[in-house]
Motif scaffolding. Structure first.
Motif, PDB file in Angstrom:
ATOM      1  N   ASP A 187      42.572  56.549  36.965  1.00  0.00           N
ATOM      2  CA  ASP A 187      43.703  55.667  37.228  1.00  0.00           C
ATOM      3  C   ASP A 187      43.630  54.383  36.399  1.00  0.00           C
ATOM      4  OD1 ASP A 187      46.062  54.950  38.521  1.00  0.00           O
ATOM      5  OD2 ASP A 187      45.289  55.516  40.506  1.00  0.00           O
ATOM      6  N   VAL A 188      44.642  53.548  36.564  1.00  0.00           N
ATOM      7  CA  VAL A 188      44.705  52.236  35.922  1.00  0.00           C
ATOM      8  C   VAL A 188      44.917  51.185  37.011  1.00  0.00           C
ATOM      9  CG1 VAL A 188      45.827  50.827  34.150  1.00  0.00           C
ATOM     10  CG2 VAL A 188      45.863  53.317  33.950  1.00  0.00           C
ATOM     11  N   ILE A 189      44.041  50.198  37.049  1.00  0.00           N
ATOM     12  CA  ILE A 189      44.224  49.079  37.977  1.00  0.00           C
ATOM     13  C   ILE A 189      45.134  48.062  37.316  1.00  0.00           C
ATOM     14  CG2 ILE A 189      43.093  47.163  39.170  1.00  0.00           C
ATOM     15  CD1 ILE A 189      40.620  48.913  39.444  1.00  0.00           C
ATOM     16  N   VAL A 190      46.270  47.819  37.931  1.00  0.00           N
ATOM     17  CA  VAL A 190      47.245  46.875  37.406  1.00  0.00           C
ATOM     18  C   VAL A 190      47.384  45.731  38.398  1.00  0.00           C
ATOM     19  CG1 VAL A 190      49.666  46.529  36.755  1.00  0.00           C
ATOM     20  CG2 VAL A 190      48.502  48.646  36.126  1.00  0.00           C
ATOM     21  N   GLY A 191      47.383  44.517  37.907  1.00  0.00           N
ATOM     22  CA  GLY A 191      47.491  43.383  38.809  1.00  0.00           C
ATOM     23  C   GLY A 191      47.917  42.117  38.105  1.00  0.00           C
ATOM     24  N   LYS A 192      47.991  41.039  38.863  1.00  0.00           N
ATOM     25  CA  LYS A 192      48.360  39.723  38.334  1.00  0.00           C
ATOM     26  C   LYS A 192      47.568  38.658  39.058  1.00  0.00           C
ATOM     27  CE  LYS A 192      52.956  39.805  36.257  1.00  0.00           C
ATOM     28  NZ  LYS A 192      54.319  39.264  36.340  1.00  0.00           N
ATOM     29  N   ILE A 193      47.255  37.598  38.341  1.00  0.00           N
ATOM     30  CA  ILE A 193      46.579  36.449  38.930  1.00  0.00           C
ATOM     31  C   ILE A 193      47.446  35.223  38.717  1.00  0.00           C
ATOM     32  CG2 ILE A 193      44.555  34.956  38.775  1.00  0.00           C
ATOM     33  CD1 ILE A 193      42.920  37.373  38.147  1.00  0.00           C
ATOM     34  N   TYR A 194      47.707  34.504  39.797  1.00  0.00           N
ATOM     35  CA  TYR A 194      48.571  33.311  39.751  1.00  0.00           C
ATOM     36  C   TYR A 194      47.711  32.069  40.019  1.00  0.00           C
ATOM     37  CZ  TYR A 194      52.108  36.920  40.592  1.00  0.00           C
ATOM     38  OH  TYR A 194      52.881  38.044  40.523  1.00  0.00           O
ATOM     39  N   PHE A 195      47.837  31.072  39.166  1.00  0.00           N
ATOM     40  CA  PHE A 195      47.130  29.803  39.346  1.00  0.00           C
ATOM     41  C   PHE A 195      48.099  28.795  39.971  1.00  0.00           C
ATOM     42  CE2 PHE A 195      44.921  32.062  36.038  1.00  0.00           C
ATOM     43  CZ  PHE A 195      43.587  31.833  36.324  1.00  0.00           C
TER      44      PHE A 195
END
Length: 330
Positions: A187-195
């Protein structure tokens, strides 16, 4: 070798009926070396032949019986020599008697239960093997053939996204989000990080995949952590309001499915570990468990296509897909 320096009077060979067509899988042993073994799944029949070849044709070989066993066993390294068998099947191939010539015996273990995946870890080993034995008065003649078992899963019905916050009061506030909590091994781990708030100088940020093996029970519990992957998110200082996308491909790493309380002997779990390092070398981290599973059928897509589709799902972008062919992804 037998006692008193005399060699064995016969050789044993185990040959599977579908050896020419059965798929093989790589497996790493205790010594870290990879070898290929015949691959089986739960419920599959294991059948073949046992060849007993006399080294001195015409000379009698007396025996107390010939048998073959199918064994699934767990060995905990802190308790070496004490094997825990969770599968033990026996087929008698010949009654006590004598052999004057080489012989071949057929065997068939029908629809064998193989409930757990083959595993070789830091403190525990789970293996399946066939063992053929020619019983002798002083010492038996034996031969073992290891096989590998993979456990397959279907797509999880509930696979919610992961949303977490990391914060230090009045200094740092970060939100991170992953598209789901259960991933298959390709699989592919897809994500986002918000500061949301950045008042300390962050020098480096990465995501690690941590494998945690837990063995034993009660006072004899051992935890072994291994960093499987390190993914650098950024090298430099982020600013407030910035968001950073994450794409981590799992196919390039050696991982097993998540294993929970296997035969009440051990567990293998995986965690995403978000690590931040500031300019004074202080480390901040947040850990989240994920579930890994082995997919039986995989759609033929390139890794970039997998990432794009995962990203679309995560962003909520509509898409139209054709139904491509399926293939075994063991």
């Amino acid at each position: 070798m037998s006692f008193f320096g005399f060699g064995q009077s016969a050789d044993i060979d185990i040959v599977l009926n579908d050896a020419e067509t059965r798929k093989k899988a790589e497996h790493k042993g205790e010594d870290g070396k990879k070898e290929k073994y015949f691959l089986f799944y739960d419920g599959e029949t294991v059948s073949g032949k046992v060849n007993v070849t006399l080294k001195n044709p015409g000379k009698r070989l007396e025996h107390s019986g010939i048998k073959i066993e199918f064994v699934g066993q767990i060995e905990l390294y802190y308790d070496r020599g004490n094997h825990h068998e969770f599968v033990s099947l026996v087929k008698d191939l010949a009654r006590p008697g004598e052999m004057t010539q080489s012989q071949t015996f057929d065997f068939d273990f029908t629809h064998v239960e193989k409930p757990y995946e083959t595993y070789s870890g830091a403190n525990v080993k789970l293996r399946y093997f066939l063992r053929a034995t020619v019983g002798r008065r002083l010492n038996d003649i034996t031969k073992e053939l290891d096989i590998v078992v993979h456990t397959l899963s279907s797509y999880p019905e509930i696979n919610s996204s992961i949303k977490m916050e990391v914060g230090i009061e009045d200094c740092l506030h970060i939100e991170f989000e992953y598209n789901k909590s259960k991933y298959h091994l390709k699989d592919v781990i897809v994500g986002k990080i918000y500061f949301l708030l950045v008042r300390i100088k962050i020098r480096h940020m990465e995501i690690d995949i941590i494998k945690r093996e837990t063995t034993g029970t009660g006072p004899n519990v051992y935890h072994e952590n291994e960093t499987i992957a390190k993914y650098e998110i950024m090298d430099g200082a982020p600013v407030r309001g910035e968001s950073i996308p994450i794409r981590l491909f799992l196919a390039g790493y050696e991982m097993t499915p998540t294993m929970k309380d296997v035969n009440k002997k051990y567990s293998v779990r995986y965690y995403l570990n978000l690590v931040l390092i500031d300019e004074e070398e202080r480390r901040y981290f947040k850990q989240q468990e994920i579930t890994l599973w082995r997919k039986g059928d995989v759609v033929r897509k390139s890794m970039s296509q997998q990432a794009a589709i995962a990203s679309q799902r995560f962003e909520g972008t509509p898409r139209v897909e054709k139904s491509p062919a399926l293939e075994d992804d063991s």
